[in-house]
Design an enzyme around this catalytic site. Sequence first.
Site, PDB file in Angstrom:
ATOM      1  N   ASP A  13      36.675  10.334  11.946  1.00  0.00           N
ATOM      2  CA  ASP A  13      36.928   9.719  10.633  1.00  0.00           C
ATOM      3  C   ASP A  13      35.744   9.849   9.676  1.00  0.00           C
ATOM      4  OD1 ASP A  13      39.238   8.826  11.985  1.00  0.00           O
ATOM      5  OD2 ASP A  13      38.270   6.947  12.530  1.00  0.00           O
ATOM      6  N   GLU A 194      47.810   8.212   5.984  1.00  0.00           N
ATOM      7  CA  GLU A 194      46.657   7.332   6.144  1.00  0.00           C
ATOM      8  C   GLU A 194      45.424   8.003   5.545  1.00  0.00           C
ATOM      9  OE1 GLU A 194      45.978   6.844  10.367  1.00  0.00           O
ATOM     10  OE2 GLU A 194      46.541   8.920  10.770  1.00  0.00           O
TER      11      GLU A 194
END
Length: 540
Positions: A13, A194
Amino acid sequence: MIRNPILRGFNPDPSIVRVGTDYYIATSTFEWFPGVQIHHSTDLVNWRLITRPLRRPSQLNMIGAPDSCGVWAPCLTHADGLFHLVYTDVKRYGRTSVGGASGASLRDFHNYLVTSPTIDGDWSDPIHLNSSGFDPSLFHDDDGRKYLINMLWDHRPGANRFGGIVLQEYDPGLKRLVGERRVIFKGTALGLTEAPHLYRRDGWYYLLTAEGGTGWGHAVTLARSRSLDGRYELHPDGPILTARDRPDSPLQRAGHADLVEDAEGRTWAVYLCGRPLRNRGRCVMGRETAIQPMVWGEDGWLRTEAGDALPVLDVVMPGTDVPAAADVVEITTFDGPDLPLAFQWLRSPWPEELFSLTERPGVLRLFGRESLGSAFRQSLVARRQQAFCFTATTAMSFQPAHYQQAAGLVCYYGAAKFHYLHVTHDDVLGRVLQVMSALPDQAQADAFTRPISIPDGRIELRVDVDEERLRFAWRQGDSDWTWLPEVFDASILSDEAAQPGTANFTGAFVGMACQDTSGAGLHADFHHFDYRERPYRPRP
């Protein structure tokens, strides 16, 4: 030359920011403490871990958090003389509490903001922003206004769990969100929308998202609008970065990206990826961070340099040399009062309950706490596995009195996935050495090797990992290594080795652990920890 991944081992991430000539990447740490890894570079080639900002109980307390919960998807930005870091603290992944139910609709996520004038300073206490979903991102618009965007979680029956990307203004004076939240993007047919990031360029608002799930179908999508609220039109080519249709790519699972512009105006994308084991197809090092240049076309859309949306292994950088394929050798001694930066522990913001580097100077003392895999107080200190082949060794002093006391060398992913070479006590044999394995893909979840009687005194423990093969050895004094006869499956220490529907988002660690489930708190002393990456080696 840049050789991907640039952040090897569990570093998912990524969020990147440039401040002058300095680049910083923040990555997720999940249940490992302290929270959020930040790496630094001045050339995009060489990266060094410099800090973990969430290190006080007032900032982060993950005691009781399930595996692969905790800190998700940090976003690092810089504006108004401050670094801003937003992140999610996940308290519940989603298994229902009703007996026999397998649903995953109910989840708890809390999104926070911390700030600091310097990247390695003491960051502020967190400001709670919202709890509506995960993957928050802070956007600083050209007019000085700030907006939080995140994915929206929808738990209602029959609903799309990933309910779209929501936007709401953040007031730094009031230190809270203001106005109404608006859904600005519902996603594409890939689903699981997302990881949003917003950018302003040439009069357009560009919205970058991840779709397809953080596995083999992962992808980066891009949309744009003249208005912040939308309507956002999709990139005409589909995903701008993905390996979902290319099983031949050495970098799989590419997605969850962020963009940065260098001093020459060149745009770069950082993104997570996975390197599967050749023989098993599992990513034991979890999701890692890669980088590559992107090109803005005359139509105002962003593409890879080749225009094929594929992740690349090597990137040519003018003025840089091809990095030498040197083996990493890290010999760690515990001579100072602080734990070396490569190491982390699990969940607790009170490390003094778990270990000490001052009670006996020169050693890492682990206090026997709860069982291996506990989500509360577990004495386990470990570092990331960052290569397919490595050797790790440690020397330990530990004298257990009964079978509820154990300590040793562990290869660990989570509560349901580990191989643990430990010293304990047997009622007949006395002090013994054995391996306990937690196996997520076998009918018998817990497996033990036959206990081996060993003399009292200091003992050295060793693990050799070669791709999917894992072996343990031990010795005392100047003797040769004694190898255990068993060959263990290292591939279980991966995201992919899991029961369907469970959270598995971290990666393999190797480290030291101590348990005393009697409650007496017997300690183990570790004198050093050596980690050596190397080429593949046939079975000894």
